[in-house]
Design a protein around this motif. Sequence first.
Motif, PDB file in Angstrom:
ATOM      1  N   THR A   1      52.622  25.072  33.048  1.00 41.11           N
ATOM      2  CA  THR A   1      51.298  25.379  32.530  1.00 41.11           C
ATOM      3  C   THR A   1      51.423  26.004  31.156  1.00 41.11           C
ATOM      4  OG1 THR A   1      51.343  27.564  33.567  1.00 41.11           O
ATOM      5  CG2 THR A   1      50.390  25.773  34.848  1.00 41.11           C
ATOM      6  N   ILE A   2      50.293  26.175  30.501  1.00 38.59           N
ATOM      7  CA  ILE A   2      50.306  26.780  29.190  1.00 38.59           C
ATOM      8  C   ILE A   2      50.630  28.265  29.299  1.00 38.59           C
ATOM      9  CG2 ILE A   2      48.607  25.128  28.345  1.00 38.59           C
ATOM     10  CD1 ILE A   2      46.496  27.266  28.590  1.00 38.59           C
ATOM     11  N   ASP A   3      50.943  28.864  28.173  1.00 40.59           N
ATOM     12  CA  ASP A   3      51.150  30.307  28.131  1.00 40.59           C
ATOM     13  C   ASP A   3      49.786  30.954  28.260  1.00 40.59           C
ATOM     14  OD1 ASP A   3      51.934  32.875  27.771  1.00 40.59           O
ATOM     15  OD2 ASP A   3      52.509  32.671  25.657  1.00 40.59           O
ATOM     16  N   ILE A   4      49.452  31.371  29.469  1.00 40.67           N
ATOM     17  CA  ILE A   4      48.085  31.798  29.753  1.00 40.67           C
ATOM     18  C   ILE A   4      47.854  33.277  29.511  1.00 40.67           C
ATOM     19  CG2 ILE A   4      47.622  29.936  31.365  1.00 40.67           C
ATOM     20  CD1 ILE A   4      48.430  31.684  33.641  1.00 40.67           C
ATOM     21  N   GLY A   5      48.912  34.003  29.189  1.00 38.86           N
ATOM     22  CA  GLY A   5      48.751  35.415  28.894  1.00 38.86           C
ATOM     23  C   GLY A   5      48.335  36.204  30.129  1.00 38.86           C
ATOM     24  N   GLU A   6      47.605  37.272  29.895  1.00 41.70           N
ATOM     25  CA  GLU A   6      47.215  38.149  31.001  1.00 41.70           C
ATOM     26  C   GLU A   6      46.083  37.522  31.804  1.00 41.70           C
ATOM     27  OE1 GLU A   6      45.720  42.763  31.751  1.00 41.70           O
ATOM     28  OE2 GLU A   6      46.341  42.092  29.754  1.00 41.70           O
ATOM     29  N   ILE A   7      46.239  37.546  33.122  1.00 40.19           N
ATOM     30  CA  ILE A   7      45.261  36.948  34.025  1.00 40.19           C
ATOM     31  C   ILE A   7      44.543  38.038  34.814  1.00 40.19           C
ATOM     32  CG2 ILE A   7      45.022  35.543  36.125  1.00 40.19           C
ATOM     33  CD1 ILE A   7      45.374  33.894  33.651  1.00 40.19           C
ATOM     34  N   ASP A   8      43.232  37.903  34.931  1.00 37.40           N
ATOM     35  CA  ASP A   8      42.447  38.805  35.771  1.00 37.40           C
ATOM     36  C   ASP A   8      42.380  38.186  37.162  1.00 37.40           C
ATOM     37  OD1 ASP A   8      40.643  40.422  37.032  1.00 37.40           O
ATOM     38  OD2 ASP A   8      39.145  40.387  35.421  1.00 37.40           O
ATOM     39  N   ASN A   9      43.234  38.660  38.045  1.00 39.86           N
ATOM     40  CA  ASN A   9      43.337  38.070  39.385  1.00 39.86           C
ATOM     41  C   ASN A   9      42.061  38.231  40.210  1.00 39.86           C
ATOM     42  OD1 ASN A   9      46.320  38.798  38.560  1.00 39.86           O
ATOM     43  ND2 ASN A   9      46.453  37.216  40.123  1.00 39.86           N
ATOM     44  N   LYS A  10      41.229  39.207  39.832  1.00 42.89           N
ATOM     45  CA  LYS A  10      39.964  39.344  40.552  1.00 42.89           C
ATOM     46  C   LYS A  10      39.134  38.084  40.386  1.00 42.89           C
ATOM     47  CE  LYS A  10      35.752  42.101  40.908  1.00 42.89           C
ATOM     48  NZ  LYS A  10      34.999  43.291  40.424  1.00 42.89           N
ATOM     49  N   TYR A  11      39.204  37.479  39.197  1.00 39.17           N
ATOM     50  CA  TYR A  11      38.448  36.267  38.905  1.00 39.17           C
ATOM     51  C   TYR A  11      39.399  35.086  38.723  1.00 39.17           C
ATOM     52  CZ  TYR A  11      34.690  39.599  38.067  1.00 39.17           C
ATOM     53  OH  TYR A  11      33.750  40.594  38.208  1.00 39.17           O
ATOM     54  N   ILE A  12      40.306  34.928  39.671  1.00 41.79           N
ATOM     55  CA  ILE A  12      41.357  33.921  39.523  1.00 41.79           C
ATOM     56  C   ILE A  12      40.779  32.509  39.419  1.00 41.79           C
ATOM     57  CG2 ILE A  12      41.748  33.602  42.018  1.00 41.79           C
ATOM     58  CD1 ILE A  12      44.451  33.785  39.244  1.00 41.79           C
ATOM     59  N   GLY A  13      39.713  32.219  40.159  1.00 37.91           N
ATOM     60  CA  GLY A  13      39.103  30.896  40.092  1.00 37.91           C
ATOM     61  C   GLY A  13      38.452  30.631  38.746  1.00 37.91           C
ATOM     62  N   ALA A  14      37.794  31.652  38.195  1.00 37.35           N
ATOM     63  CA  ALA A  14      37.199  31.517  36.872  1.00 37.35           C
ATOM     64  C   ALA A  14      38.280  31.339  35.811  1.00 37.35           C
ATOM     65  CB  ALA A  14      36.340  32.742  36.553  1.00 37.35           C
ATOM     66  N   GLU A  15      39.412  32.016  35.987  1.00 39.62           N
ATOM     67  CA  GLU A  15      40.543  31.854  35.068  1.00 39.62           C
ATOM     68  C   GLU A  15      41.051  30.408  35.116  1.00 39.62           C
ATOM     69  OE1 GLU A  15      41.651  33.975  32.955  1.00 39.62           O
ATOM     70  OE2 GLU A  15      41.481  36.024  33.672  1.00 39.62           O
ATOM     71  N   TYR A  16      41.079  29.847  36.307  1.00 44.33           N
ATOM     72  CA  TYR A  16      41.505  28.455  36.512  1.00 44.33           C
ATOM     73  C   TYR A  16      40.587  27.504  35.737  1.00 44.33           C
ATOM     74  CZ  TYR A  16      42.144  24.144  39.356  1.00 44.33           C
ATOM     75  OH  TYR A  16      42.362  22.857  39.794  1.00 44.33           O
ATOM     76  N   ILE A  17      39.277  27.696  35.886  1.00 41.92           N
ATOM     77  CA  ILE A  17      38.320  26.862  35.166  1.00 41.92           C
ATOM     78  C   ILE A  17      38.505  27.008  33.663  1.00 41.92           C
ATOM     79  CG2 ILE A  17      35.863  26.473  34.699  1.00 41.92           C
ATOM     80  CD1 ILE A  17      35.301  27.391  37.577  1.00 41.92           C
ATOM     81  N   THR A  18      38.741  28.243  33.225  1.00 39.06           N
ATOM     82  CA  THR A  18      38.913  28.518  31.800  1.00 39.06           C
ATOM     83  C   THR A  18      40.060  27.712  31.207  1.00 39.06           C
ATOM     84  OG1 THR A  18      38.034  30.766  32.045  1.00 39.06           O
ATOM     85  CG2 THR A  18      39.388  30.320  30.100  1.00 39.06           C
ATOM     86  N   LEU A  19      41.173  27.615  31.934  1.00 35.74           N
ATOM     87  CA  LEU A  19      42.329  26.854  31.453  1.00 35.74           C
ATOM     88  C   LEU A  19      41.984  25.382  31.258  1.00 35.74           C
ATOM     89  CD1 LEU A  19      45.202  28.337  33.646  1.00 35.74           C
ATOM     90  CD2 LEU A  19      44.692  28.851  31.257  1.00 35.74           C
TER      91      LEU A  19
ATOM     92  N   TYR B   1      38.958  24.070  30.947  1.00 31.69           N
ATOM     93  CA  TYR B   1      37.915  23.890  29.942  1.00 31.69           C
ATOM     94  C   TYR B   1      38.478  24.051  28.531  1.00 31.69           C
ATOM     95  CZ  TYR B   1      33.152  23.810  28.143  1.00 31.69           C
ATOM     96  OH  TYR B   1      31.997  23.451  27.494  1.00 31.69           O
ATOM     97  N   ASN B   2      39.376  25.011  28.376  1.00 29.26           N
ATOM     98  CA  ASN B   2      40.004  25.241  27.076  1.00 29.26           C
ATOM     99  C   ASN B   2      40.745  24.002  26.593  1.00 29.26           C
ATOM    100  OD1 ASN B   2      42.718  26.193  25.558  1.00 29.26           O
ATOM    101  ND2 ASN B   2      41.053  27.608  25.072  1.00 29.26           N
ATOM    102  N   ARG B   3      41.496  23.375  27.490  1.00 34.84           N
ATOM    103  CA  ARG B   3      42.226  22.168  27.105  1.00 34.84           C
ATOM    104  C   ARG B   3      41.259  21.067  26.676  1.00 34.84           C
ATOM    105  NH1 ARG B   3      45.958  18.146  30.910  1.00 34.84           N
ATOM    106  NH2 ARG B   3      46.369  16.627  29.260  1.00 34.84           N
ATOM    107  N   ASN B   4      40.188  20.887  27.436  1.00 30.18           N
ATOM    108  CA  ASN B   4      39.254  19.810  27.116  1.00 30.18           C
ATOM    109  C   ASN B   4      38.442  20.092  25.855  1.00 30.18           C
ATOM    110  OD1 ASN B   4      39.180  17.540  29.306  1.00 30.18           O
ATOM    111  ND2 ASN B   4      39.527  19.440  30.423  1.00 30.18           N
ATOM    112  N   LEU B   5      38.197  21.354  25.548  1.00 28.54           N
ATOM    113  CA  LEU B   5      37.557  21.684  24.274  1.00 28.54           C
ATOM    114  C   LEU B   5      38.442  21.270  23.108  1.00 28.54           C
ATOM    115  CD1 LEU B   5      35.995  25.221  24.867  1.00 28.54           C
ATOM    116  CD2 LEU B   5      34.759  23.115  24.347  1.00 28.54           C
ATOM    117  N   LYS B   6      39.745  21.432  23.262  1.00 26.82           N
ATOM    118  CA  LYS B   6      40.679  21.042  22.204  1.00 26.82           C
ATOM    119  C   LYS B   6      40.764  19.515  22.097  1.00 26.82           C
ATOM    120  CE  LYS B   6      43.278  25.334  22.568  1.00 26.82           C
ATOM    121  NZ  LYS B   6      44.511  26.006  23.039  1.00 26.82           N
ATOM    122  N   ILE B   7      40.683  18.829  23.227  1.00 19.68           N
ATOM    123  CA  ILE B   7      40.626  17.362  23.198  1.00 19.68           C
ATOM    124  C   ILE B   7      39.358  16.911  22.475  1.00 19.68           C
ATOM    125  CG2 ILE B   7      40.379  15.282  24.623  1.00 19.68           C
ATOM    126  CD1 ILE B   7      42.032  16.811  26.788  1.00 19.68           C
ATOM    127  N   TYR B   8      38.239  17.560  22.793  1.00 19.71           N
ATOM    128  CA  TYR B   8      36.962  17.276  22.129  1.00 19.71           C
ATOM    129  C   TYR B   8      37.096  17.441  20.614  1.00 19.71           C
ATOM    130  CZ  TYR B   8      32.005  18.131  20.893  1.00 19.71           C
ATOM    131  OH  TYR B   8      30.760  18.087  20.326  1.00 19.71           O
TER     132      TYR B   8
END
Length: 288
Positions: A214-232, A234-241
Motif C-alpha cells: 500500500t501507499i505510505d499512509i502515514g498516521e492512521i486514526d484507527n477509530k475511523y479505520i473504515g473512513a481511512e480506507y475510503i480516503t486511500l 478516493y485519494n488515488r482516484n482523485l490523482k487519476i482524475y
Amino acid sequence: MKITIPTKTITLFLLFIICSKLHAQEKEKIQIMFVGFDHLNQMYNGSPTSNIFSDKKQAELIKLTNALAEYKPDFIGVEDDPKLQSFEDSLYSAYLKGNVKFKDYKSGARESYQVGYRLGKMLGLEHIYAVDNENSTSQSLLKSGDNFELFMNGLKKLQATARPLKQSVQNDSMSIYDYIRYMNEPELIDMTHHLVFNLPAYVVNGEFSDGLNTIDIGEIDNKYIGAEYITLFYNRNLKIYSNILNTQLKTGKKRLLIMFGQAHIGVLQDLFEENPNYEIVSPLKYLK
C-alpha cells in the motif's frame, strides 16, 4: 426597389456570427468513455480455456476491440502511471512495428495491451496514454473493527455475483466480450462502488492488514479505520482524475476512452459528471 445595407451593419452581423461560432466551439464538450475490466492478466487459472492467448479468446478480444472502435476515440488512457509514459511510448511503437509478441511477454495478457494497443493500432493513434496513479490499494487492506461484518457481507455479495461470471469465462461458457459488457452494467458498477466508498465507513476501532503493498499512509486514526480506507481509495482516484484532465489539456484530444479496473469506474464517473467540460459516453452504447 434596391435596398442598400450599410457596411457597418454587415460587419457587425458577420462579427456576431463569428463570435457565436467561437462560443459554440468553446462550449463543445469533451467526450469520455470509461470501460471497466476484471484484469485479464489475472484470468489464467492453469486451464487451457482460461488462456487469454487461445484462439477463441483472441477472437473474443478482437470482437470487443472492433465494438469499441465504433466510438472512434482519439485518446486511449490505460492503468499505468505517467512516470512510465516513455516506456509506454517505446513499447507501443515496437508493437506498431510488429516487434512485440505479447504471448511471450510477462504481462502480455493485460487489457491495456490486448485491447488498448490493438485498438490504438486499428485507429492509427500515435500514443497510448498512462493516466494511473502508482499508489496501490487492496480490498484486503481492511482487516478488522466494529461492524466489520457489514463490509464483509457486501464483499461476499459482490464476490457471489462476480466470481461465477469469471469462472464462466475461464471455462469458456461465457465470452470475454459478454463478461466485459456485464461488468459495465450500471448495477454492477454501483455494487462495487458501494462496497469501496460507502460500506467501509461503518467500520470503526479497527486495523489495516500488515504486509500489503500500500501507499505510505502515514498516521492512521484507527477509530475511523473504515473512513481511512475510503480516503486511500478516493485519494488515488482523485490523482487519476487529475492525470486524465491534464493529459487531455496537453494533447487537446476530444474523444477519450479510459480503460481501468472496474472498481475505479464509479468514482471516476462521479468526478467527471461534475465537470461541465465533459460528457460521459456509456460503453454499452457500443457493446451490444
